[in-house]
Motif scaffolding. Structure first.
Motif, PDB file in Angstrom:
ATOM      1  N   VAL A   6      75.633  27.607  55.874  1.00  0.00           N
ATOM      2  CA  VAL A   6      75.270  26.855  57.078  1.00  0.00           C
ATOM      3  C   VAL A   6      76.153  25.612  57.135  1.00  0.00           C
ATOM      4  O   VAL A   6      76.284  24.883  56.159  1.00  0.00           O
ATOM      5  N   SER A   7      76.769  25.395  58.304  1.00  0.00           N
ATOM      6  CA  SER A   7      77.702  24.278  58.442  1.00  0.00           C
ATOM      7  C   SER A   7      76.951  23.047  58.948  1.00  0.00           C
ATOM      8  O   SER A   7      76.504  23.015  60.095  1.00  0.00           O
ATOM      9  N   ALA A   8      76.792  22.060  58.077  1.00  0.00           N
ATOM     10  CA  ALA A   8      76.026  20.861  58.446  1.00  0.00           C
ATOM     11  C   ALA A   8      76.747  19.610  57.985  1.00  0.00           C
ATOM     12  O   ALA A   8      77.488  19.641  57.004  1.00  0.00           O
ATOM     13  N   THR A   9      76.524  18.508  58.698  1.00  0.00           N
ATOM     14  CA  THR A   9      77.136  17.226  58.326  1.00  0.00           C
ATOM     15  C   THR A   9      76.148  16.397  57.509  1.00  0.00           C
ATOM     16  O   THR A   9      74.975  16.760  57.392  1.00  0.00           O
ATOM     17  N   ALA A  10      76.621  15.276  56.995  1.00  0.00           N
ATOM     18  CA  ALA A  10      75.723  14.316  56.342  1.00  0.00           C
ATOM     19  C   ALA A  10      74.850  13.673  57.419  1.00  0.00           C
ATOM     20  O   ALA A  10      75.188  13.712  58.609  1.00  0.00           O
ATOM     21  N   PRO A  11      73.717  13.076  57.036  1.00  0.00           N
ATOM     22  CA  PRO A  11      72.836  12.446  58.033  1.00  0.00           C
ATOM     23  C   PRO A  11      73.551  11.360  58.832  1.00  0.00           C
ATOM     24  O   PRO A  11      74.376  10.624  58.286  1.00  0.00           O
ATOM     25  N   ASN A  12      73.215  11.266  60.143  1.00  0.00           N
ATOM     26  CA  ASN A  12      73.776  10.219  60.999  1.00  0.00           C
ATOM     27  C   ASN A  12      72.959   8.932  60.861  1.00  0.00           C
ATOM     28  O   ASN A  12      72.071   8.852  59.999  1.00  0.00           O
ATOM     29  N   ALA A  13      73.221   7.963  61.717  1.00  0.00           N
ATOM     30  CA  ALA A  13      72.553   6.660  61.610  1.00  0.00           C
ATOM     31  C   ALA A  13      71.035   6.772  61.755  1.00  0.00           C
ATOM     32  O   ALA A  13      70.276   5.981  61.198  1.00  0.00           O
ATOM     33  N   GLN A  14      70.572   7.790  62.505  1.00  0.00           N
ATOM     34  CA  GLN A  14      69.122   7.990  62.683  1.00  0.00           C
ATOM     35  C   GLN A  14      68.521   8.850  61.567  1.00  0.00           C
ATOM     36  O   GLN A  14      67.323   9.108  61.561  1.00  0.00           O
ATOM     37  N   GLY A  15      69.380   9.328  60.664  1.00  0.00           N
ATOM     38  CA  GLY A  15      68.891  10.089  59.513  1.00  0.00           C
ATOM     39  C   GLY A  15      68.939  11.597  59.673  1.00  0.00           C
ATOM     40  O   GLY A  15      68.493  12.328  58.786  1.00  0.00           O
ATOM     41  N   TYR A  16      69.462  12.081  60.814  1.00  0.00           N
ATOM     42  CA  TYR A  16      69.468  13.527  61.064  1.00  0.00           C
ATOM     43  C   TYR A  16      70.846  14.124  60.820  1.00  0.00           C
ATOM     44  O   TYR A  16      71.862  13.552  61.231  1.00  0.00           O
ATOM     45  N   ARG A  17      70.864  15.295  60.215  1.00  0.00           N
ATOM     46  CA  ARG A  17      72.126  16.004  59.997  1.00  0.00           C
ATOM     47  C   ARG A  17      72.602  16.649  61.307  1.00  0.00           C
ATOM     48  O   ARG A  17      71.799  16.942  62.193  1.00  0.00           O
ATOM     49  N   GLY A  18      73.911  16.864  61.396  1.00  0.00           N
ATOM     50  CA  GLY A  18      74.485  17.600  62.525  1.00  0.00           C
ATOM     51  C   GLY A  18      74.765  19.024  62.076  1.00  0.00           C
ATOM     52  O   GLY A  18      74.940  19.286  60.876  1.00  0.00           O
ATOM     53  N   PHE A  19      74.800  19.961  63.024  1.00  0.00           N
ATOM     54  CA  PHE A  19      75.023  21.368  62.681  1.00  0.00           C
ATOM     55  C   PHE A  19      76.089  21.965  63.580  1.00  0.00           C
ATOM     56  O   PHE A  19      76.263  21.540  64.735  1.00  0.00           O
ATOM     57  N   LYS A  20      76.782  22.960  63.049  1.00  0.00           N
ATOM     58  CA  LYS A  20      77.840  23.627  63.801  1.00  0.00           C
ATOM     59  C   LYS A  20      77.666  25.131  63.597  1.00  0.00           C
ATOM     60  O   LYS A  20      77.414  25.590  62.481  1.00  0.00           O
ATOM     61  N   LEU A  21      77.763  25.870  64.694  1.00  0.00           N
ATOM     62  CA  LEU A  21      77.725  27.331  64.595  1.00  0.00           C
ATOM     63  C   LEU A  21      78.749  27.865  65.594  1.00  0.00           C
ATOM     64  O   LEU A  21      78.581  27.672  66.807  1.00  0.00           O
ATOM     65  N   GLY A  22      79.822  28.481  65.094  1.00  0.00           N
ATOM     66  CA  GLY A  22      80.910  28.899  65.971  1.00  0.00           C
ATOM     67  C   GLY A  22      81.437  27.686  66.725  1.00  0.00           C
ATOM     68  O   GLY A  22      81.677  26.634  66.129  1.00  0.00           O
ATOM     69  N   GLY A  23      81.549  27.804  68.045  1.00  0.00           N
ATOM     70  CA  GLY A  23      82.034  26.682  68.853  1.00  0.00           C
ATOM     71  C   GLY A  23      80.932  25.736  69.306  1.00  0.00           C
ATOM     72  O   GLY A  23      81.183  24.810  70.085  1.00  0.00           O
ATOM     73  N   PHE A  24      79.702  25.960  68.864  1.00  0.00           N
ATOM     74  CA  PHE A  24      78.576  25.114  69.272  1.00  0.00           C
ATOM     75  C   PHE A  24      78.327  24.013  68.230  1.00  0.00           C
ATOM     76  O   PHE A  24      78.292  24.279  67.034  1.00  0.00           O
ATOM     77  N   HIS A  25      78.138  22.795  68.722  1.00  0.00           N
ATOM     78  CA  HIS A  25      77.791  21.664  67.856  1.00  0.00           C
ATOM     79  C   HIS A  25      76.436  21.102  68.287  1.00  0.00           C
ATOM     80  O   HIS A  25      76.149  21.010  69.480  1.00  0.00           O
ATOM     81  N   PHE A  26      75.616  20.724  67.312  1.00  0.00           N
ATOM     82  CA  PHE A  26      74.272  20.201  67.575  1.00  0.00           C
ATOM     83  C   PHE A  26      74.075  18.893  66.816  1.00  0.00           C
ATOM     84  O   PHE A  26      74.381  18.827  65.629  1.00  0.00           O
TER      85      PHE A  26
END
Ligand SMILES: [Fe+2]
Lengths: 324, 164
Positions: A6-26
């Protein structure tokens, strides 16, 4: 499949991780989920997004299309899943801004499960009625893994049959406040010696009165591919369900109003009001969203035959329930 | 604290919803009401109110005593009004082919061991196990919704029961 896929980033300033699936970013912040894909971007309330995500994960992408809103959603191909933006939106299609990618079910399932777990705070239960849970908003504040990973009830034969799903009791499933008046009597069962495993019955209405979730059909009886999937409904169905087959509703108690739109374009087609005892089919070419003012009991009746979506999409079987 | 009233329907009293058409044909929804159907049915008629390929939902007006029937697959009655007693018998020899859809009449008394007896009231669902013989009875008119497969005795009268 491991979490490292699963492609995920480190937590952002609000504490939530970001996610990527194919060309979609969340990504999410205190109030919203932000989505982007190669041809556009979109914002959805965290409340709407998490409640829809919860159903998509719990139902394993369900039958047909799960629209989170008028732009974003998934289409189940039973083994693979399309994730789309604007695909069932006439304006996006005409502007050629729609986008869709196909993923192995395993990868999208794991990505969605991690996203749901990371973005759901301790005080929020996406399955609960809004009056029975806290708010989904704010900075990251703990987690509610037990709620978002609830086991989905699925009887093999029928609830209450020895060895199958068992009935609900006070110990684990207190009666819901809106069903306090539902009789809790058991059927009288007299099994002759040796036939205890096959002489079986239970109180379905009592069982439903003890459901701790809303808008979550789960199997109680199975006749080959015919599945009884009753559910208890309060407030608004958190997804707009697009059918890939005919689906039937039997309203067991109270009242639900269904907004019915064209599956592909989103154009309004009808409003269906169902009261206790009413039966109606949802055609195979529509999308629908239900509204229930008081918690109600709805029997969703599905035909799980694996070949059905293809028979419908190739026109060999009608999108309408009966011809008369 | 607010008290809530859960509304169920019955043969004596039900309210029927409906369809507000914007751009569609009401027939596409095959909209009916189980109590209305049962009110217009003869005892033990098996009237389809739902159909999806070979599968059906049948409304049965239970009143008096039914004939003995058997079926090669499981069926599931759900009582929506009244009280219904079900007797079950394990047939010594199954009477229908394994691939036969829907139930058939025995045309007489079952030969086999008594399995037991179940009394169902509103909201109760039971298992009618494959290859058992069963008979239902009800002292007063009651309503059963049966999950089964379209069989020889399934009645389809969509034009009479559905909104159009
Ligand atoms: Fe649906």
């Amino acid at each position: 499949m491991t979490v490292t896929d699963v492609s995920a980033t480190a937590p952002n300033a609000q504490g939530y991780r970001g996610f990527k699936l194919g060309g979609f970013h969340f990504s999410r912040d205190e109030f919203f989920v932000h989505l982007s894909w190669p041809t556009g971007k979109h914002v959805i309330s965290a409340d709407t997004f998490l409640k829809a995500l919860q159903r998509d994960v719990a139902w394993d992408f369900f039958y047909g299309t799960v629209n989170f809103d008028h732009v974003f959603g998934t289409v189940n191909h039973y083994g693979t899943v399309d994730m789309f933006a604007g695909r069932f939106n006439d304006a996006y299609r005409k502007a050629e801004l729609d986008h869709s990618e196909n993923f192995d079910t395993l990868l999208i399932r794991e990505t969605f499960k991690e996203m749901l777990d990371d973005w759901t705070n301790a005080s929020f239960d996406p399955f609960a009625s809004p009056t029975e849970t806290g708010k989904p908003f704010g900075v990251k504040n703990g987690s509610n893994t037990a709620a978002v990973t609830r086991r989905r009830v699925a009887a093999n034969r029928m609830v209450g049959v020895p060895g199958d799903e068992q009935i609900r009791t006070d110990a684990t499933h207190p009666i819901n406040r809106m069903f306090a008046d539902v009789p809790q009597d058991d059927p009288d069962i007299h099994a002759e010696p040796g036939f205890e495993g096959e002489v079986a019955a239970y109180n379905l209405f009592a069982y439903l009165s003890r459901s701790d979730v809303t808008w979550n059909p789960s199997v109680v009886s199975v006749c080959k591919a015919s599945l009884y999937c009753p559910t208890t409904e309060e407030y608004i169905l958190p997804v707009v369900h697009g059918n890939d087959r005919v689906e039937w509703f039997v309203q067991l108690s109270d009242e639900i109003v269904w907004e019915v739109h064209d599956r592909d374009t989103g154009a309004p087609r009808s409003k269906v009001t169902m009261k206790a005892g009413d039966v109606a089919a949802m055609p195979g070419d529509i999308r629908h969203q239900g509204y229930s003012s008081k918690r109600s009991m709805l029997l969703v009746w599905e035909n799980a035959s694996p070949g059905l979506p293809e028979l419908i999409s190739t026109g060999q079987v009608s999108v309408y329930p009966v011809d008369f | 604290m607010t008290t809530y009233e859960t509304k169920f329907g019955s043969l004596d009293y039900y309210e029927k919803g409906g369809i507000e058409v914007i751009d569609d044909d009401p027939k596409h929804y095959a909209f009916s009401n189980v109590f209305e159907v049962a009110n217009a049915s003869a005892p033990w008629e098996k009237v389809a109110v739902g159909k999806n390929m070979e599968y059906v939902l049948e409304v049965i007006r239970a009143e008096g005593t039914s004939e003995w029937r058997t079926c090669a697959h499981d069926e599931f009655p759900l009582v929506l009004d009244g009280e219904v007693t079900i007797e079950l018998v394990k047939l010594d020899i199954p009477l229908v082919a394994a691939d036969k859809h829907g139930s058939v009449s025995l045309g007489g008394e079952p030969i086999g061991k008594a399995m037991g007896r179940i009394v169902l009231r509103r909201g109760h669902q039971a298992l009618l196990p494959a290859n058992a013989a069963y008979r239902m009875s009800a002292d007063t008119a009651s309503v059963v919704l049966l999950q089964t497969i379209h069989g020889d005795d399934t009645i389809e009268r969509w034009a009479e029961i559905c909104l159009s």
